[in-house]
Design a protein around this motif. Sequence first.
Motif, short mmCIF file in Angstrom:
data_model
loop_
_atom_site.label_atom_id
_atom_site.label_comp_id
_atom_site.label_asym_id
_atom_site.label_seq_id
_atom_site.Cartn_x
_atom_site.Cartn_y
_atom_site.Cartn_z
N LEU A 18 65.52 25.92 -9.85
CA LEU A 18 64.10 26.19 -10.02
C LEU A 18 63.35 26.31 -8.71
CD1 LEU A 18 61.78 26.59 -11.99
CD2 LEU A 18 61.45 24.11 -12.01
N GLU A 19 63.57 25.41 -7.79
CA GLU A 19 62.78 25.46 -6.56
C GLU A 19 63.16 26.65 -5.68
OE1 GLU A 19 59.95 23.98 -6.17
OE2 GLU A 19 60.40 23.17 -8.14
N GLY A 20 64.42 27.07 -5.75
CA GLY A 20 64.81 28.28 -5.03
C GLY A 20 64.11 29.51 -5.61
N ALA A 21 64.03 29.57 -6.94
CA ALA A 21 63.34 30.67 -7.59
C ALA A 21 61.85 30.64 -7.27
CB ALA A 21 63.56 30.60 -9.10
N ALA A 22 61.27 29.44 -7.27
CA ALA A 22 59.84 29.31 -6.95
C ALA A 22 59.57 29.76 -5.52
CB ALA A 22 59.41 27.86 -7.15
N SER A 23 60.45 29.38 -4.61
CA SER A 23 60.29 29.80 -3.22
C SER A 23 60.33 31.32 -3.09
CB SER A 23 61.39 29.17 -2.36
OG SER A 23 61.35 29.67 -1.04
N LEU A 24 61.23 31.96 -3.83
CA LEU A 24 61.33 33.42 -3.81
C LEU A 24 60.00 34.04 -4.24
CD1 LEU A 24 63.07 36.06 -3.64
CD2 LEU A 24 63.55 35.70 -6.07
N PHE A 25 59.44 33.56 -5.35
CA PHE A 25 58.19 34.14 -5.85
C PHE A 25 57.03 33.86 -4.90
CE2 PHE A 25 60.41 35.31 -9.56
CZ PHE A 25 59.60 36.19 -10.27
N ARG A 26 57.02 32.70 -4.29
CA ARG A 26 55.96 32.43 -3.31
C ARG A 26 56.08 33.38 -2.13
NH1 ARG A 26 57.29 26.71 -4.49
NH2 ARG A 26 55.63 25.90 -5.84
N ARG A 27 57.30 33.65 -1.69
CA ARG A 27 57.50 34.58 -0.57
C ARG A 27 57.14 36.02 -0.96
NH1 ARG A 27 62.44 35.28 1.00
NH2 ARG A 27 63.56 34.00 -0.52
N MET A 28 57.14 36.32 -2.26
CA MET A 28 56.66 37.62 -2.73
C MET A 28 55.13 37.70 -2.72
SD MET A 28 59.00 38.44 -6.07
CE MET A 28 60.80 38.40 -6.04
N GLY A 29 54.47 36.55 -2.52
CA GLY A 29 53.02 36.55 -2.50
C GLY A 29 52.38 36.07 -3.78
N HIS A 46 58.15 26.50 -13.66
CA HIS A 46 56.97 26.93 -12.91
C HIS A 46 56.46 28.16 -13.64
CE1 HIS A 46 56.75 24.63 -9.13
NE2 HIS A 46 58.07 24.71 -9.02
N LEU A 47 55.14 28.36 -13.63
CA LEU A 47 54.54 29.54 -14.25
C LEU A 47 53.90 30.41 -13.19
CD1 LEU A 47 52.76 27.85 -17.31
CD2 LEU A 47 55.17 28.53 -17.07
N VAL A 48 54.10 31.72 -13.32
CA VAL A 48 53.42 32.71 -12.48
C VAL A 48 52.35 33.33 -13.36
CG1 VAL A 48 53.71 34.72 -10.99
CG2 VAL A 48 55.63 33.13 -11.31
N LEU A 49 51.16 32.73 -13.32
CA LEU A 49 50.10 33.07 -14.26
C LEU A 49 49.21 34.19 -13.73
CD1 LEU A 49 49.46 29.35 -14.89
CD2 LEU A 49 49.91 30.93 -16.77
N MET A 50 48.91 35.14 -14.60
CA MET A 50 48.07 36.27 -14.24
C MET A 50 46.97 36.44 -15.28
SD MET A 50 51.14 38.69 -12.75
CE MET A 50 52.40 38.00 -13.82
N THR A 51 46.12 37.41 -15.08
CA THR A 51 44.95 37.58 -15.95
C THR A 51 45.34 38.23 -17.27
OG1 THR A 51 43.54 37.81 -14.00
CG2 THR A 51 42.65 38.58 -16.10
N PRO A 52 45.01 37.61 -18.40
CA PRO A 52 45.37 38.18 -19.70
C PRO A 52 44.66 39.50 -19.96
CG PRO A 52 44.71 35.87 -19.91
CD PRO A 52 44.33 36.30 -18.54
N LEU A 63 59.37 30.70 -15.08
CA LEU A 63 60.64 30.41 -14.43
C LEU A 63 61.13 29.08 -14.98
CD1 LEU A 63 59.62 31.25 -10.74
CD2 LEU A 63 60.69 32.78 -12.42
N MET A 64 62.26 29.10 -15.66
CA MET A 64 62.74 27.89 -16.34
C MET A 64 64.18 27.58 -15.94
SD MET A 64 62.94 27.01 -20.44
CE MET A 64 61.14 26.87 -20.58
N ALA A 65 64.43 26.31 -15.66
CA ALA A 65 65.78 25.86 -15.30
C ALA A 65 66.15 24.65 -16.15
CB ALA A 65 65.85 25.49 -13.82
N VAL A 66 67.43 24.45 -16.30
CA VAL A 66 67.96 23.31 -17.06
C VAL A 66 68.14 22.13 -16.11
CG1 VAL A 66 69.88 22.46 -18.45
CG2 VAL A 66 69.12 24.84 -18.69
N GLN A 67 67.62 20.98 -16.52
CA GLN A 67 67.80 19.76 -15.74
C GLN A 67 68.80 18.81 -16.39
OE1 GLN A 67 66.47 19.71 -12.77
NE2 GLN A 67 65.32 21.58 -13.15
N ASP A 68 68.88 18.85 -17.72
CA ASP A 68 69.81 17.97 -18.43
C ASP A 68 70.33 18.72 -19.66
OD1 ASP A 68 71.19 16.04 -19.87
OD2 ASP A 68 69.71 14.47 -19.52
N GLN A 69 71.54 19.26 -19.53
CA GLN A 69 72.14 20.07 -20.58
C GLN A 69 72.25 19.32 -21.90
OE1 GLN A 69 73.22 23.29 -19.56
NE2 GLN A 69 73.56 23.87 -21.70
N THR A 70 72.44 18.02 -21.83
CA THR A 70 72.66 17.24 -23.06
C THR A 70 71.41 17.13 -23.92
OG1 THR A 70 72.11 15.10 -22.04
CG2 THR A 70 74.39 15.86 -21.86
#
Length: 286
Positions: A18-29, A46-52, A63-70
């Motif tokens: 998740l944090e790697g993906a978040a970093s990528l989107f932040r670097r996209m602006g 994390h959510l990349v929220l825009m105007t409806p 952006l969604m990641a698994v923290q505990d598969q069980t």
Amino acid sequence: MPKPIGAIDHLLTYVHELEGAASLFRRMGFTLSPVSHIAPMGISNHLVLMTPVANGFANFIELMAVQDQTKLPAPMAKILSGPQAVKSMVLGAADINTAHAAILKQGFEASPPVHVKREWIIGPSESVFPEFDVILPFPAPLPFNCCRYFNVDLYLRPEWLVHANTAKGIRAVLAVAKEPVALLKTFAAMFDEPLTEDGDRAHVVSGGIELVVLSSDAAWKKFGVDRKSAGEVGYLGYVIEVESLDALQSSLSAGGIAYRRDGASIYIDPAVGLGNLMIFREKSGF
């Protein structure tokens, strides 16, 4: 009378880290919402929220990641696996039971909606409590699910909607299928909207957002996307409207993001965009 589905609301994007993906989107602006840990379900996002576009709904990339598969609910376990990519298109409804009936009418075996209210910690000593009805993902050629907000304003904090790259919102969702028209007939019926066929693609609109389906050959010819990775049926990516392509280009360059510019569009290819083709344009639509 309200339509069964009011809008294409957001895109659930599975990411491995998740944090790697978040970093990528932040670097996209992009601006991202604070991380949310949904411990009982074993997931974080994390959510990349825009105007409806449509009142009563949202417009974002999740952006969604698994923290505990069980702890993963069975419907989510299948979605949150395999390669990174958009794994479900989340539709918005004013009445979840009407939406559920429309989905069942198309032959899908969707479980009844469930009501959710949870704590979302958004800052030191600051929590909000999103509340919604949700139909969890279920088997479908092009996976989707549905939600009904009770307090959508919690997702529309002004500081979360402003992006350095000038992103305004998702304007189209792109998918590939062997028979685009056949696939879209189901969505047109659920949306109660006309289906438009245009050569090698077909599209339907819900809440001002297009769902565009192309053949894999057409996707290859138009975008240079590898037909093998696109597959016979699946999500290809999405189109985001921006105020300024030049501002976007500056953000991408500053963030070290590989992109290509072709006339009125900037493209980020799936190898960079977490498995998704990201297309940016200054004009709405596809």
